[in-house]
Enzyme design. Structure first.
Site, PDB file in Angstrom:
ATOM      1  N   SER A  87       0.724  -1.016   0.194  1.00  0.00           N
ATOM      2  CA  SER A  87      -0.016  -0.071  -0.142  1.00  0.00           C
ATOM      3  C   SER A  87       0.986   1.236  -0.285  1.00  0.00           C
ATOM      4  O   SER A  87       0.398   2.354  -0.213  1.00  0.00           O
ATOM      5  CB  SER A  87      -0.916   0.014   1.208  1.00  0.00           C
ATOM      6  N   GLU A 106      -7.127  -1.526  -6.823  1.00  0.00           N
ATOM      7  CA  GLU A 106      -6.173  -0.629  -7.473  1.00  0.00           C
ATOM      8  C   GLU A 106      -5.140  -1.631  -8.330  1.00  0.00           C
ATOM      9  O   GLU A 106      -4.344  -2.407  -7.660  1.00  0.00           O
ATOM     10  CB  GLU A 106      -5.529   0.387  -6.702  1.00  0.00           C
ATOM     11  N   ASN A 133      -5.356   5.979  -1.078  1.00  0.00           N
ATOM     12  CA  ASN A 133      -4.434   6.701  -0.082  1.00  0.00           C
ATOM     13  C   ASN A 133      -4.105   8.147  -0.297  1.00  0.00           C
ATOM     14  O   ASN A 133      -3.697   8.777   0.548  1.00  0.00           O
ATOM     15  CB  ASN A 133      -3.188   5.674   0.543  1.00  0.00           C
ATOM     16  N   HIS A 163      -3.562  -3.896  -5.446  1.00  0.00           N
ATOM     17  CA  HIS A 163      -3.802  -3.119  -3.979  1.00  0.00           C
ATOM     18  C   HIS A 163      -5.134  -3.363  -3.622  1.00  0.00           C
ATOM     19  O   HIS A 163      -6.192  -2.608  -4.082  1.00  0.00           O
ATOM     20  CB  HIS A 163      -3.278  -1.795  -3.911  1.00  0.00           C
TER      21      HIS A 163
HETATM   22  P1  NAI Z   1       0.057  -9.537   8.289  1.00  0.00           P
HETATM   23  O1  NAI Z   1       1.185  -9.140   9.133  1.00  0.00           O
HETATM   24  O2  NAI Z   1      -1.475  -9.742   8.581  1.00  0.00           O
HETATM   25  O3  NAI Z   1       0.539 -10.875   7.258  1.00  0.00           O
HETATM   26  C1  NAI Z   1       1.866 -10.787   6.731  1.00  0.00           C
HETATM   27  C2  NAI Z   1       2.161 -12.200   6.610  1.00  0.00           C
HETATM   28  O4  NAI Z   1       3.247 -12.249   5.973  1.00  0.00           O
HETATM   29  C3  NAI Z   1       2.312 -13.055   7.997  1.00  0.00           C
HETATM   30  O5  NAI Z   1       1.590 -14.154   8.155  1.00  0.00           O
HETATM   31  C4  NAI Z   1       3.882 -13.244   7.798  1.00  0.00           C
HETATM   32  O6  NAI Z   1       4.262 -14.544   8.472  1.00  0.00           O
HETATM   33  C5  NAI Z   1       3.904 -13.522   6.416  1.00  0.00           C
HETATM   34  N1  NAI Z   1       5.374 -13.120   5.961  1.00  0.00           N
HETATM   35  C6  NAI Z   1       6.015 -12.395   6.169  1.00  0.00           C
HETATM   36  N2  NAI Z   1       7.305 -12.471   5.336  1.00  0.00           N
HETATM   37  C7  NAI Z   1       7.225 -13.446   4.794  1.00  0.00           C
HETATM   38  C8  NAI Z   1       8.176 -14.049   3.646  1.00  0.00           C
HETATM   39  N3  NAI Z   1       9.212 -13.530   3.458  1.00  0.00           N
HETATM   40  N4  NAI Z   1       7.241 -15.110   2.873  1.00  0.00           N
HETATM   41  C9  NAI Z   1       6.285 -15.571   3.248  1.00  0.00           C
HETATM   42  N5  NAI Z   1       5.497 -15.057   4.166  1.00  0.00           N
HETATM   43  C10 NAI Z   1       6.082 -14.274   4.923  1.00  0.00           C
HETATM   44  O7  NAI Z   1      -0.079  -8.317   6.976  1.00  0.00           O
HETATM   45  P2  NAI Z   1      -1.208  -7.713   6.072  1.00  0.00           P
HETATM   46  O8  NAI Z   1      -2.169  -6.848   7.045  1.00  0.00           O
HETATM   47  O9  NAI Z   1      -2.007  -8.898   5.623  1.00  0.00           O
HETATM   48  O10 NAI Z   1      -0.371  -6.922   4.958  1.00  0.00           O
HETATM   49  C11 NAI Z   1       0.331  -7.495   4.170  1.00  0.00           C
HETATM   50  C12 NAI Z   1       0.663  -6.628   2.889  1.00  0.00           C
HETATM   51  O11 NAI Z   1      -0.659  -5.999   2.304  1.00  0.00           O
HETATM   52  C13 NAI Z   1       1.303  -5.611   3.293  1.00  0.00           C
HETATM   53  O12 NAI Z   1       2.322  -5.204   2.073  1.00  0.00           O
HETATM   54  C14 NAI Z   1       0.559  -4.403   3.521  1.00  0.00           C
HETATM   55  O13 NAI Z   1       1.117  -3.085   3.540  1.00  0.00           O
HETATM   56  C15 NAI Z   1      -0.443  -4.641   2.407  1.00  0.00           C
HETATM   57  N6  NAI Z   1      -1.840  -4.122   2.989  1.00  0.00           N
HETATM   58  C16 NAI Z   1      -2.270  -4.147   4.056  1.00  0.00           C
HETATM   59  C17 NAI Z   1      -3.398  -3.715   4.466  1.00  0.00           C
HETATM   60  C18 NAI Z   1      -4.167  -3.744   5.953  1.00  0.00           C
HETATM   61  O14 NAI Z   1      -5.187  -3.010   5.988  1.00  0.00           O
HETATM   62  N7  NAI Z   1      -3.761  -4.656   6.421  1.00  0.00           N
HETATM   63  C19 NAI Z   1      -4.281  -2.823   3.160  1.00  0.00           C
HETATM   64  C20 NAI Z   1      -3.907  -3.110   2.154  1.00  0.00           C
HETATM   65  C21 NAI Z   1      -2.538  -3.722   1.799  1.00  0.00           C
END
Ligand code: NAI
Length: 506
Positions: free
Chosen positions: A121, A154, A192, A142
């Site tokens: 994001s 997006e 955003n 996104h």
């Molecule tokens: P989260 O922390 O809930 O999940 C991330 C997951 O990725 C975790 O389960 C972690 O173990 C895993 N992980 C970390 N490094 C890894 C790797 N090298 N290989 C495989 N798995 C790995 O995070 P979330 O909130 O789901 O966000 C994920 C992405 O989405 C980020 O880039 C964030 O900026 C983006 N995003 C998040 C939003 C939100 O509201 N939470 C909205 C839109 C985008």
């Protein structure tokens, strides 16, 4: 239409990965979930299965559908298991080096024509793609949280992304029941970026001591129709997320004053007062229920003086009719009598400036915000100047509250609350169109679906009039001397020529 992608891998089984996996499987794709944290993929598959079970219990999905969805959800033990996938969606931690390393490993595993996307994001799609062997098949995709309910995505083209890859991703978004919008790879993409106006301007109003949080929330809900006030929204998103987004977009645009963050959120974040999830943000929460401070009562006033309305008041005839309907004694002379309450309705200027320039007695001068037609709002907002007498303020409050419509009294500010916030939202959106971040139509769609605004920002500009919005901005620039209110050329041209802000061609 056949599925744009039949074999889909999701890397990162957190909040976002789960949501994307769910809708991809619902669309009919085979979905593989991979996460480096042990047990995370299994937990995610279980959670998605439970979501489908609940939908079945509610009668929204048939047992057959749920069973078939479940057969399409798989755990992957290693990246190698993803070799047959034609789409890989990365939703891991928001760190560029880790994301780049994952894509470098993936390129060794998947076919050359597989499409690879990031759900980032805040990072640049082009920067993540730098160093990839085949950056033309890489894009941003996104989604918003919670993915199954936030039905917009997006599609972001990096510098080297093939248009065909974006087209395929858009087709797939529709097959998953989402609306795709196309964005250039710019800080904050569409949602955003467009979202910067609302909270940031509201924070400045609080920072200037014009009104408190709850009053600003009431005004923007009641005057414009936002479902949540900006401070309610901050509490829901939590400042540990939103303050960083504000700062990141500001810095990425090389300290563009329009996006300037505010010390209020920095300090609250440092103090841990981040929002509903910790029980206290701008509001306190008791058992998860927001505690709203009571609204100041309407003053009891025995005598309401006659009123005189400035000939330069915005929507003057409407204001005169309103005062008549409220039973006011209206003076029609060239200037107010010595006892009259003087009412001004500036656009962008503050009450003080109008009183001084038009030579009104400031002690008897009160302003009302007439940007929004009175018949279209559920609240009236009046402003005093530093010299306004308390009896004049109370008389104006009581008079405008006579028919039961709530009235907020604020301190003097160029542009009241609604004018400032609406003009800022419209100006930022106009500048996004000027920069060609996306089409005006996609901007409207993305903001309505991604931010749940009552209407798109350009439609908001059209509703209140591009010329009025321009007037607000020009005058606010004079009052504040701040380049933040500099109107975007997109808005200036359309406002000057009398075109709708949705008009795309130049
Ligand atoms: P989260 O922390 O809930 O999940 C991330 C997951 O990725 C975790 O389960 C972690 O173990 C895993 N992980 C970390 N490094 C890894 C790797 N090298 N290989 C495989 N798995 C790995 O995070 P979330 O909130 O789901 O966000 C994920 C992405 O989405 C980020 O880039 C964030 O900026 C983006 N995003 C998040 C939003 C939100 O509201 N939470 C909205 C839109 C985008």
């Amino acid at each position: 239409m056949t599925l744009a992608f039949s074999q889909v891998a999701i890397i990162g089984a957190g909040a976002m990965g789960r949501g994307i996996a769910q809708i991809a499987a619902q669309a009919g794709s085979q979905v593989w979930l991979f996460d480096t944290q042990s047990g995370a993929s299994a937990k995610a598959c279980e959670a998605i299965g439970q979501t489908w079970d609940k939908l079945q219990e509610k009668g929204k999905l048939s047992p057959e559908t749920v069973a078939s969805h479940k057969t399409r959800l798989h755990k992957a033990a290693s990246l190698q298991d993803l070799c047959g996938c034609d789409l890989v969606v990365e939703a891991i931690v928001e760190k560029i080096d880790i994301k780049k390393a994952v894509f470098a490993d993936l390129e060794k595993v998947v076919a050359q024509d597989a499409v690879l996307v990031t759900n980032t994001s805040s990072l640049s799609v082009t920067a993540i793609a730098a160093g990839m062997q085949h950056p033309q098949r890489f894009a941003g995709y996104h989604f918003f949280n919670p993915v199954p309910l936030m039905k917009v995505v997006e599609v972001i083209a990096g510098l080297k992304t093939d248009a065909a890859a974006c087209q395929r991703l858009s087709d797939y978004a529709r097959q998953m029941g989402h609306t795709p919008v196309q964005a250039q790879d710019t800080p904050g993409f569409i949602v955003n970026h467009a979202g910067r106006g609302y909270g940031t301007e509201a924070l400045r109003i609080v920072g200037e001591g014009i009104a408190d949080f709850a009053t600003i929330d009431r005004i923007l809900r009641d005057q414009v129709g936002f479902k949540l006030g900006p401070f309610e929204l901050f509490d829901l998103t939590a400042l540990d997320v939103s303050h960083h987004v504000i700062e990141s977009i500001y810095r990425q645009y090389y300290d563009e004053p329009r996006y300037r963050p505010n010390v209020i959120t920095a300090q609250r974040l440092a103090g841990g007062v981040v929002g509903k999830k910790v029980g206290e943000g701008f509001y306190k929460y008791v058992d998860g229920v927001q505690q709203v401070p009571a609204e100041p009562p309407v003053p009891v006033v025995e005598h309401i003086p006659p009123v005189w309305v400035s000939p330069r008041a915005a929507r003057r005839s409407e204001l005169l009719q309103l005062l008549k309907d409220l039973g006011a004694k209206i003076e029609t002379g060239q200037s107010p009598s010595p006892e009259a309450l003087t009412i001004v309705a500036p656009l962008g200027f503050d009450v003080t400036t109008v009183a001084v320039v038009d030579r009104h007695d400031p002690a008897r001068t009160v302003g009302i915000d007439m940007l929004v037609p009175d018949s279209a709002t559920k609240r009236r907002v009046i402003a005093t100047n530093p010299a306004t007498r308390a009896d004049m303020r109370d008389a104006a409050h009581a008079l405008f509250a006579r028919d039961g419509k709530p009235v907020s009294v604020i301190r003097d500010s160029g542009g009241f609350v609604t004018q400032r916030v609406v003009a800022t939202i419209v100006n930022i959106a106009s500048d996004m169109c000027q920069q060609r971040v996306c089409t005006p139509q996609d901007l409207e769609t993305a903001v309505t679906l991604g931010l749940a605004y009552p209407m798109g920002p350009l439609a908001m500009g059209n509703r209140f009039g591009p010329d009025s919005i321009l007037e607000v901005l020009f005058n606010m620039q004079t009052v504040y001397g701040d380049p933040r209110y500099r109107p975007s050329p997109w808005l200036r041209r359309r406002g000057a020529i009398g075109l709708s802000l949705m008009h795309e061609e130049e």
